[in-house]
Design a protein around this motif. Structure first.
Motif, PDB file in Angstrom:
ATOM      1  N   GLU A  52       0.820  -1.211   0.000  1.00  0.00           N
ATOM      2  CA  GLU A  52       0.000   0.000   0.000  1.00  0.00           C
ATOM      3  C   GLU A  52       0.852   1.258   0.000  1.00  0.00           C
ATOM      4  O   GLU A  52       0.432   2.289  -0.491  1.00  0.00           O
ATOM      5  CB  GLU A  52      -0.926   0.003   1.215  1.00  0.00           C
ATOM      6  N   TRP A  53       2.048   1.209   0.542  1.00  0.00           N
ATOM      7  CA  TRP A  53       2.906   2.388   0.592  1.00  0.00           C
ATOM      8  C   TRP A  53       3.431   2.747  -0.788  1.00  0.00           C
ATOM      9  O   TRP A  53       3.861   3.860  -1.010  1.00  0.00           O
ATOM     10  CB  TRP A  53       4.055   2.174   1.543  1.00  0.00           C
ATOM     11  N   LEU A  54       3.404   1.789  -1.708  1.00  0.00           N
ATOM     12  CA  LEU A  54       3.910   2.096  -3.038  1.00  0.00           C
ATOM     13  C   LEU A  54       3.029   3.120  -3.752  1.00  0.00           C
ATOM     14  O   LEU A  54       3.513   3.923  -4.531  1.00  0.00           O
ATOM     15  CB  LEU A  54       4.006   0.816  -3.871  1.00  0.00           C
ATOM     16  N   CYS A  55       1.736   3.101  -3.485  1.00  0.00           N
ATOM     17  CA  CYS A  55       0.864   4.079  -4.137  1.00  0.00           C
ATOM     18  C   CYS A  55       0.745   5.359  -3.324  1.00  0.00           C
ATOM     19  O   CYS A  55       0.602   6.436  -3.887  1.00  0.00           O
ATOM     20  CB  CYS A  55      -0.513   3.477  -4.387  1.00  0.00           C
ATOM     21  N   CYS A  56       0.791   5.262  -2.016  1.00  0.00           N
ATOM     22  CA  CYS A  56       0.557   6.430  -1.168  1.00  0.00           C
ATOM     23  C   CYS A  56       1.849   7.075  -0.680  1.00  0.00           C
ATOM     24  O   CYS A  56       1.820   8.178  -0.147  1.00  0.00           O
ATOM     25  CB  CYS A  56      -0.279   6.031   0.048  1.00  0.00           C
ATOM     26  N   GLY A  57       2.957   6.406  -0.788  1.00  0.00           N
ATOM     27  CA  GLY A  57       4.224   6.947  -0.319  1.00  0.00           C
ATOM     28  C   GLY A  57       4.664   6.295   0.976  1.00  0.00           C
ATOM     29  O   GLY A  57       3.851   5.928   1.818  1.00  0.00           O
ATOM     30  N   ASP A  58       5.937   6.129   1.116  1.00  0.00           N
ATOM     31  CA  ASP A  58       6.518   5.491   2.288  1.00  0.00           C
ATOM     32  C   ASP A  58       6.625   6.504   3.425  1.00  0.00           C
ATOM     33  O   ASP A  58       7.197   7.573   3.240  1.00  0.00           O
ATOM     34  CB  ASP A  58       7.898   4.956   1.926  1.00  0.00           C
ATOM     35  N   PRO A  59       6.090   6.191   4.608  1.00  0.00           N
ATOM     36  CA  PRO A  59       6.199   7.150   5.718  1.00  0.00           C
ATOM     37  C   PRO A  59       7.644   7.354   6.164  1.00  0.00           C
ATOM     38  O   PRO A  59       7.979   8.402   6.704  1.00  0.00           O
ATOM     39  CB  PRO A  59       5.348   6.532   6.822  1.00  0.00           C
ATOM     40  N   ARG A  60       8.505   6.375   5.924  1.00  0.00           N
ATOM     41  CA  ARG A  60       9.923   6.563   6.273  1.00  0.00           C
ATOM     42  C   ARG A  60      10.545   7.655   5.415  1.00  0.00           C
ATOM     43  O   ARG A  60      11.326   8.462   5.907  1.00  0.00           O
ATOM     44  CB  ARG A  60      10.686   5.251   6.105  1.00  0.00           C
ATOM     45  N   ASP A  61      10.194   7.675   4.124  1.00  0.00           N
ATOM     46  CA  ASP A  61      10.697   8.744   3.258  1.00  0.00           C
ATOM     47  C   ASP A  61      10.144  10.102   3.687  1.00  0.00           C
ATOM     48  O   ASP A  61      10.856  11.112   3.629  1.00  0.00           O
ATOM     49  CB  ASP A  61      10.309   8.471   1.806  1.00  0.00           C
TER      50      ASP A  61
END
Length: 125
Positions: free
Chosen positions: A85-94
């Motif tokens: 799911e982070w691939l579409c919404c963005g990684d919170p670590r980044d």
């Protein structure tokens, strides 16, 4: 009827656009809990740093805040590449790394103000 103070009148006015490379490209994105001078400092570093884009700090803060407040968030494991799911919404670590880079680049008072918001989120995490 009592007179309003001039500072209050100026605070109620619309934010003026200034110090922009392209006047329409990078506008002032509001961030809750951040003063106007800090917003201008954020715009300046977004214009001058190549690792930030227009609205990067606001987007990163919104993503980090939604991740922290999500009741199903996992502990931060640096070895784990992230979920699908982070691939579409963005990684919170980044997002957290972008915020850290912005806090290091900001002038001291502005960095202190942004760091207070991020530290409250980090404590919840």
């Amino acid at each position: 009827m009592p007179r309003r103070r001039p500072g209050q009148v100026r605070a109620d006015l619309a934010v003026r656009l200034r110090c922009r490379k392209n006047n329409r490209k990078n506008k002032l994105y509001p961030i809750n809990g951040v003063s106007r001078s800090t917003l201008y400092a954020i715009v300046r570093i977004e214009e001058t740093r190549n690792y930030l884009w227009a609205g990067a700090v606001r987007d990163s803060l919104r993503r980090w805040r939604s991740f922290v407040h999500d009741p199903a968030h996992r502990l931060w494991d640096p070895d784990y590449p992230g979920c699908i799911e982070w691939l579409c919404c963005g990684d919170p670590r980044d997002s957290r790394e972008n915020l850290e880079g912005a806090m290091l680049a900001l002038p001291r008072p502005a960095a202190r103000e942004l760091r207070a918001i991020v530290m409250r989120l980090d404590e919840l995490y």
